[in-house]
Design a protein around this motif. Structure first.
Motif, mmCIF file in Angstrom:
data_model
loop_
_atom_site.group_PDB
_atom_site.id
_atom_site.type_symbol
_atom_site.label_atom_id
_atom_site.label_comp_id
_atom_site.label_asym_id
_atom_site.label_seq_id
_atom_site.Cartn_x
_atom_site.Cartn_y
_atom_site.Cartn_z
ATOM 1 N N PRO A 276 0.811 -1.225 0.000
ATOM 2 C CA PRO A 276 0.000 0.000 0.000
ATOM 3 C C PRO A 276 0.846 1.278 0.000
ATOM 4 O O PRO A 276 0.542 2.219 -0.735
ATOM 5 C CB PRO A 276 -0.830 -0.112 1.286
ATOM 6 N N ALA A 277 1.912 1.320 0.800
ATOM 7 C CA ALA A 277 2.788 2.498 0.822
ATOM 8 C C ALA A 277 3.534 2.632 -0.508
ATOM 9 O O ALA A 277 3.690 3.738 -1.032
ATOM 10 C CB ALA A 277 3.778 2.399 1.978
ATOM 11 N N PHE A 278 3.961 1.520 -1.059
ATOM 12 C CA PHE A 278 4.667 1.521 -2.337
ATOM 13 C C PHE A 278 3.788 2.083 -3.454
ATOM 14 O O PHE A 278 4.236 2.878 -4.275
ATOM 15 C CB PHE A 278 5.116 0.097 -2.672
ATOM 16 N N LEU A 279 2.513 1.697 -3.471
ATOM 17 C CA LEU A 279 1.585 2.159 -4.506
ATOM 18 C C LEU A 279 1.093 3.579 -4.277
ATOM 19 O O LEU A 279 0.614 4.229 -5.217
ATOM 20 C CB LEU A 279 0.396 1.197 -4.600
ATOM 21 N N ALA A 280 1.190 4.070 -3.049
ATOM 22 C CA ALA A 280 0.734 5.430 -2.753
ATOM 23 C C ALA A 280 1.624 6.482 -3.408
ATOM 24 O O ALA A 280 1.133 7.532 -3.833
ATOM 25 C CB ALA A 280 0.673 5.648 -1.245
ATOM 26 N N MET A 281 2.929 6.219 -3.510
ATOM 27 C CA MET A 281 3.844 7.225 -4.049
ATOM 28 C C MET A 281 3.531 7.576 -5.504
ATOM 29 O O MET A 281 3.476 8.758 -5.841
ATOM 30 C CB MET A 281 5.300 6.783 -3.892
ATOM 31 N N PRO A 282 3.317 6.619 -6.402
ATOM 32 C CA PRO A 282 2.958 7.012 -7.776
ATOM 33 C C PRO A 282 1.681 7.846 -7.848
ATOM 34 O O PRO A 282 1.590 8.767 -8.657
ATOM 35 C CB PRO A 282 2.786 5.674 -8.502
#
Length: 157
Positions: free
Chosen positions: A34-40
């Motif tokens: 979830p954190a990884f996908l939030a940045m884009p």
């Protein structure tokens, strides 16, 4: 002769913001994805908004994580985005803390913020990269031939 350029200086000090995440427990994507996908999503939102203050960014992938180097027009725009409950950052940050309580140590987050009031750059036979992408390039001239000259030019009164 090689094409030599340096970044353009602005009236205000731009901000370099480095943010990264480390996959401490790579086998727990439920904790870090979830954190990884939030940045884009955040970068897309900021890139679409010309008044956001984001001047440019670069993604760097490593063995254990990812780093984003961002250039901002000033600290106020960066902090404004980070604290705005109506933008993508605050909900993502709240969710991150919820997940990390459930799976402690699965993912690490870090950031560093720098006001770039004095910087030197050189780009030889290169397109704009990094700070040059954020603020633009100009040809190196006789007054900016050496790194020492370029740093001296960057000093503000």
């Amino acid at each position: 002769m090689a094409t030599r350029q340096t970044h353009q200086h602005t009236d205000t000090a731009p901000v370099a913001f480095l943010i990264g995440m480390r996959f401490n427990k790579w086998w727990r994507p439920d904790a870090w994805l979830p954190a990884f996908l939030a940045m884009p999503r955040m970068l897309k939102e900021l890139s679409r908004d010309r008044d956001s203050g984001l001047l440019g960014y670069r993604l760097l992938f490593g063995e254990l994580g990812v780093t984003v180097v961002q250039y901002w027009s000033d600290l106020e725009h960066l902090y404004g985005f980070a604290g705005d409950p109506d933008r993508t950052h605050r909900p993502a940050w709240t969710h991150f803390f919820t997940v990390t309580k459930r799976v402690p140590g699965a993912v690490g987050i870090w950031h560093e913020t720098y006001e770039v009031d004095r910087a030197e750059s050189i780009y030889v036979d290169m397109p704009a990269t990094g700070l040059g992408t954020a603020v633009g390039l100009q040809p190196v001239g006789s007054a900016t031939h050496s790194a020492r000259q370029r740093v001296a030019r960057a000093q503000r009164p």
